[in-house]
Motif scaffolding. Structure first.
Motif, PDB file in Angstrom:
ATOM      1  N   GLU A 101       0.826  -1.212   0.000  1.00  0.00           N
ATOM      2  CA  GLU A 101       0.000   0.000   0.000  1.00  0.00           C
ATOM      3  C   GLU A 101       0.860   1.263   0.000  1.00  0.00           C
ATOM      4  OE1 GLU A 101      -2.676  -0.578   3.309  1.00  0.00           O
ATOM      5  OE2 GLU A 101      -3.913  -1.986   2.165  1.00  0.00           O
ATOM      6  N   ALA A 102       2.062   1.185   0.560  1.00  0.00           N
ATOM      7  CA  ALA A 102       2.947   2.354   0.603  1.00  0.00           C
ATOM      8  C   ALA A 102       3.601   2.617  -0.753  1.00  0.00           C
ATOM      9  CB  ALA A 102       4.026   2.163   1.671  1.00  0.00           C
ATOM     10  N   VAL A 103       4.061   1.564  -1.416  1.00  0.00           N
ATOM     11  CA  VAL A 103       4.712   1.697  -2.719  1.00  0.00           C
ATOM     12  C   VAL A 103       4.625   0.356  -3.437  1.00  0.00           C
ATOM     13  CG1 VAL A 103       7.009   1.201  -1.776  1.00  0.00           C
ATOM     14  CG2 VAL A 103       6.815   2.406  -3.937  1.00  0.00           C
ATOM     15  N   ALA A 104       4.185   0.410  -4.691  1.00  0.00           N
ATOM     16  CA  ALA A 104       4.039  -0.817  -5.485  1.00  0.00           C
ATOM     17  C   ALA A 104       4.327  -0.508  -6.944  1.00  0.00           C
ATOM     18  CB  ALA A 104       2.632  -1.384  -5.340  1.00  0.00           C
ATOM     19  N   ILE A 105       4.617  -1.536  -7.692  1.00  0.00           N
ATOM     20  CA  ILE A 105       4.828  -1.394  -9.128  1.00  0.00           C
ATOM     21  C   ILE A 105       3.460  -1.368  -9.798  1.00  0.00           C
ATOM     22  CG2 ILE A 105       5.808  -2.465 -11.188  1.00  0.00           C
ATOM     23  CD1 ILE A 105       7.916  -3.762  -9.288  1.00  0.00           C
ATOM     24  N   GLU A 106       3.262  -0.389 -10.661  1.00  0.00           N
ATOM     25  CA  GLU A 106       1.984  -0.243 -11.359  1.00  0.00           C
ATOM     26  C   GLU A 106       1.627  -1.546 -12.074  1.00  0.00           C
ATOM     27  OE1 GLU A 106       0.070   2.328 -14.995  1.00  0.00           O
ATOM     28  OE2 GLU A 106       1.761   3.177 -13.895  1.00  0.00           O
ATOM     29  N   GLY A 107       0.381  -1.967 -11.907  1.00  0.00           N
ATOM     30  CA  GLY A 107      -0.099  -3.186 -12.542  1.00  0.00           C
ATOM     31  C   GLY A 107       0.108  -4.449 -11.731  1.00  0.00           C
ATOM     32  N   SER A 108       0.797  -4.324 -10.594  1.00  0.00           N
ATOM     33  CA  SER A 108       0.996  -5.501  -9.755  1.00  0.00           C
ATOM     34  C   SER A 108      -0.141  -5.593  -8.746  1.00  0.00           C
ATOM     35  CB  SER A 108       2.342  -5.435  -9.021  1.00  0.00           C
ATOM     36  OG  SER A 108       2.348  -4.407  -8.052  1.00  0.00           O
ATOM     37  N   GLU A 109      -0.293  -6.769  -8.193  1.00  0.00           N
ATOM     38  CA  GLU A 109      -1.299  -6.975  -7.158  1.00  0.00           C
ATOM     39  C   GLU A 109      -0.654  -7.654  -5.958  1.00  0.00           C
ATOM     40  OE1 GLU A 109      -4.155 -10.358  -8.002  1.00  0.00           O
ATOM     41  OE2 GLU A 109      -3.210 -10.204  -9.980  1.00  0.00           O
ATOM     42  N   LEU A 110      -1.204  -7.406  -4.800  1.00  0.00           N
ATOM     43  CA  LEU A 110      -0.712  -8.029  -3.581  1.00  0.00           C
ATOM     44  C   LEU A 110      -1.047  -9.513  -3.602  1.00  0.00           C
ATOM     45  CD1 LEU A 110       0.551  -7.706  -0.741  1.00  0.00           C
ATOM     46  CD2 LEU A 110      -1.772  -7.328   0.102  1.00  0.00           C
ATOM     47  N   MET A 111      -0.072 -10.340  -3.303  1.00  0.00           N
ATOM     48  CA  MET A 111      -0.324 -11.773  -3.227  1.00  0.00           C
ATOM     49  C   MET A 111      -0.960 -12.091  -1.872  1.00  0.00           C
ATOM     50  SD  MET A 111       2.117 -15.109  -3.567  1.00  0.00           S
ATOM     51  CE  MET A 111       2.719 -15.102  -1.890  1.00  0.00           C
ATOM     52  N   THR A 112      -2.184 -12.470  -1.907  1.00  0.00           N
ATOM     53  CA  THR A 112      -2.881 -12.909  -0.709  1.00  0.00           C
ATOM     54  C   THR A 112      -2.996 -14.429  -0.745  1.00  0.00           C
ATOM     55  OG1 THR A 112      -5.035 -12.796  -1.787  1.00  0.00           O
ATOM     56  CG2 THR A 112      -4.267 -10.786  -0.651  1.00  0.00           C
ATOM     57  N   GLN A 113      -3.340 -15.007   0.363  1.00  0.00           N
ATOM     58  CA  GLN A 113      -3.538 -16.461   0.399  1.00  0.00           C
ATOM     59  C   GLN A 113      -4.646 -16.871  -0.567  1.00  0.00           C
ATOM     60  OE1 GLN A 113      -2.824 -18.327   3.876  1.00  0.00           O
ATOM     61  NE2 GLN A 113      -3.084 -20.286   2.911  1.00  0.00           N
ATOM     62  N   GLU A 114      -5.696 -16.063  -0.637  1.00  0.00           N
ATOM     63  CA  GLU A 114      -6.811 -16.378  -1.539  1.00  0.00           C
ATOM     64  C   GLU A 114      -6.353 -16.345  -3.001  1.00  0.00           C
ATOM     65  OE1 GLU A 114      -8.101 -15.134   2.303  1.00  0.00           O
ATOM     66  OE2 GLU A 114      -7.004 -13.911   0.859  1.00  0.00           O
ATOM     67  N   ARG A 115      -5.557 -15.321  -3.356  1.00  0.00           N
ATOM     68  CA  ARG A 115      -5.082 -15.206  -4.743  1.00  0.00           C
ATOM     69  C   ARG A 115      -4.142 -16.362  -5.068  1.00  0.00           C
ATOM     70  NH1 ARG A 115      -5.573 -14.789  -9.800  1.00  0.00           N
ATOM     71  NH2 ARG A 115      -4.446 -13.136 -10.887  1.00  0.00           N
ATOM     72  N   GLN A 116      -3.295 -16.710  -4.132  1.00  0.00           N
ATOM     73  CA  GLN A 116      -2.385 -17.839  -4.336  1.00  0.00           C
ATOM     74  C   GLN A 116      -3.171 -19.118  -4.588  1.00  0.00           C
ATOM     75  OE1 GLN A 116       0.924 -18.450  -1.489  1.00  0.00           O
ATOM     76  NE2 GLN A 116       0.085 -20.494  -1.251  1.00  0.00           N
ATOM     77  N   GLN A 117      -4.155 -19.403  -3.762  1.00  0.00           N
ATOM     78  CA  GLN A 117      -4.951 -20.617  -3.927  1.00  0.00           C
ATOM     79  C   GLN A 117      -5.716 -20.613  -5.248  1.00  0.00           C
ATOM     80  OE1 GLN A 117      -4.621 -23.329  -2.038  1.00  0.00           O
ATOM     81  NE2 GLN A 117      -3.060 -22.116  -1.000  1.00  0.00           N
ATOM     82  N   GLU A 118      -6.212 -19.443  -5.630  1.00  0.00           N
ATOM     83  CA  GLU A 118      -6.903 -19.320  -6.917  1.00  0.00           C
ATOM     84  C   GLU A 118      -5.957 -19.688  -8.064  1.00  0.00           C
ATOM     85  OE1 GLU A 118      -8.472 -15.759  -9.812  1.00  0.00           O
ATOM     86  OE2 GLU A 118      -8.479 -15.399  -7.652  1.00  0.00           O
ATOM     87  N   LEU A 119      -4.737 -19.167  -8.017  1.00  0.00           N
ATOM     88  CA  LEU A 119      -3.767 -19.476  -9.070  1.00  0.00           C
ATOM     89  C   LEU A 119      -3.399 -20.958  -9.067  1.00  0.00           C
ATOM     90  CD1 LEU A 119      -1.480 -16.331  -8.798  1.00  0.00           C
ATOM     91  CD2 LEU A 119      -2.903 -16.962 -10.759  1.00  0.00           C
ATOM     92  N   PHE A 120      -3.207 -21.527  -7.891  1.00  0.00           N
ATOM     93  CA  PHE A 120      -2.875 -22.951  -7.808  1.00  0.00           C
ATOM     94  C   PHE A 120      -3.980 -23.809  -8.417  1.00  0.00           C
ATOM     95  CE2 PHE A 120       0.179 -22.795  -3.876  1.00  0.00           C
ATOM     96  CZ  PHE A 120       1.125 -22.117  -4.638  1.00  0.00           C
ATOM     97  N   GLY A 121      -5.206 -23.337  -8.315  1.00  0.00           N
ATOM     98  CA  GLY A 121      -6.328 -24.127  -8.820  1.00  0.00           C
ATOM     99  C   GLY A 121      -6.716 -23.852 -10.259  1.00  0.00           C
ATOM    100  N   THR A 122      -6.385 -22.675 -10.787  1.00  0.00           N
ATOM    101  CA  THR A 122      -6.896 -22.322 -12.116  1.00  0.00           C
ATOM    102  C   THR A 122      -5.836 -21.977 -13.156  1.00  0.00           C
ATOM    103  OG1 THR A 122      -7.152 -19.982 -11.539  1.00  0.00           O
ATOM    104  CG2 THR A 122      -9.042 -21.431 -11.121  1.00  0.00           C
ATOM    105  N   ALA A 123      -4.666 -21.540 -12.748  1.00  0.00           N
ATOM    106  CA  ALA A 123      -3.657 -21.114 -13.726  1.00  0.00           C
ATOM    107  C   ALA A 123      -3.100 -22.319 -14.478  1.00  0.00           C
ATOM    108  CB  ALA A 123      -2.533 -20.352 -13.039  1.00  0.00           C
ATOM    109  N   LYS A 124      -2.767 -22.081 -15.728  1.00  0.00           N
ATOM    110  CA  LYS A 124      -2.141 -23.127 -16.537  1.00  0.00           C
ATOM    111  C   LYS A 124      -0.676 -23.246 -16.163  1.00  0.00           C
ATOM    112  CE  LYS A 124      -5.150 -22.886 -20.479  1.00  0.00           C
ATOM    113  NZ  LYS A 124      -5.958 -21.736 -20.778  1.00  0.00           N
ATOM    114  N   GLU A 125      -0.120 -24.413 -16.403  1.00  0.00           N
ATOM    115  CA  GLU A 125       1.276 -24.692 -16.031  1.00  0.00           C
ATOM    116  C   GLU A 125       2.246 -23.659 -16.593  1.00  0.00           C
ATOM    117  OE1 GLU A 125       4.479 -27.982 -17.391  1.00  0.00           O
ATOM    118  OE2 GLU A 125       2.723 -28.799 -16.374  1.00  0.00           O
TER     119      GLU A 125
END
Length: 180
Positions: A101-125
């Protein structure tokens, strides 16, 4: 890169080969708990002697692991080229919510546990997933975690957001953590 010798201190080893902590623990169960811990000022030879490991074997293992780690990394300039080319990718900030929240690269998103699990379940190899942290010192472990879950297109950004600020976009504010 500094030569790795039996007299290399553990602090120097971990600074030069950031994935060495993971490599030594995975292969020899060194450094993962209080019974197998080491001190920064100990030499690799001292740690190996205490754990009854041939120091040459440990050096070879760290160097081979480093080659694997290097293949998981991507430079900030390479990330920028992917972005400019319109490459479809997920750009995840593995730092704390406060840092993001203090400083981030434009277009990036914070990796949360929910986002990680979503990627593990849906992203292609082969999905392109770029991870970054503050200085690149911790991103290898997270990258290995993602690749171990089948996301082979995951890369960790070398030098983290600090390198991004210095090499790609100087408008991204640099900072220093009090505990660094």
């Amino acid at each position: 890169m500094a030569e790795l010798t039996p007299t290399t201190t553990m602090a120097s080893l971990l600074r030069t080969y950031p994935g060495a902590r993971r490599a030594l623990f995975a292969e020899y169960h060194i450094g993962g708990c209080s019974s197998c811990a080491y001190q920064d000022e100990e030499t690799l030879e001292q740690v190996c002697q205490r754990n009854e490991i041939a120091v040459g074997e440990a050096i070879d293992h760290v160097l081979k692991s480093h080659e694997v780690d290097a293949a998981m990394l991507i430079t900030p300039a390479e990330v920028q080229k992917l972005r400019e080319a319109g490459e479809s990718m997920v750009f995840l900030d593995t730092r704390t919510r406060e840092e993001h929240e203090a400083v981030a690269i434009e277009g990036s998103e914070l990796m949360t546990q929910e986002r990680q699990q979503e990627l593990f379940g849906t992203a292609k190899e082969d999905s392109v997933i770029i991870l970054y942290d503050h200085t690149g010192s911790r991103v290898l472990d997270t990258c290995a975690w993602f690749q171990g879950h089948g996301l082979k297109g995951t890369r960790g950004m070398l030098g983290g957001i600090d390198a991004w600020s210095q090499e790609v976009d100087s408008s991204v504010q640099r900072y220093r953590l009090e505990m660094d």
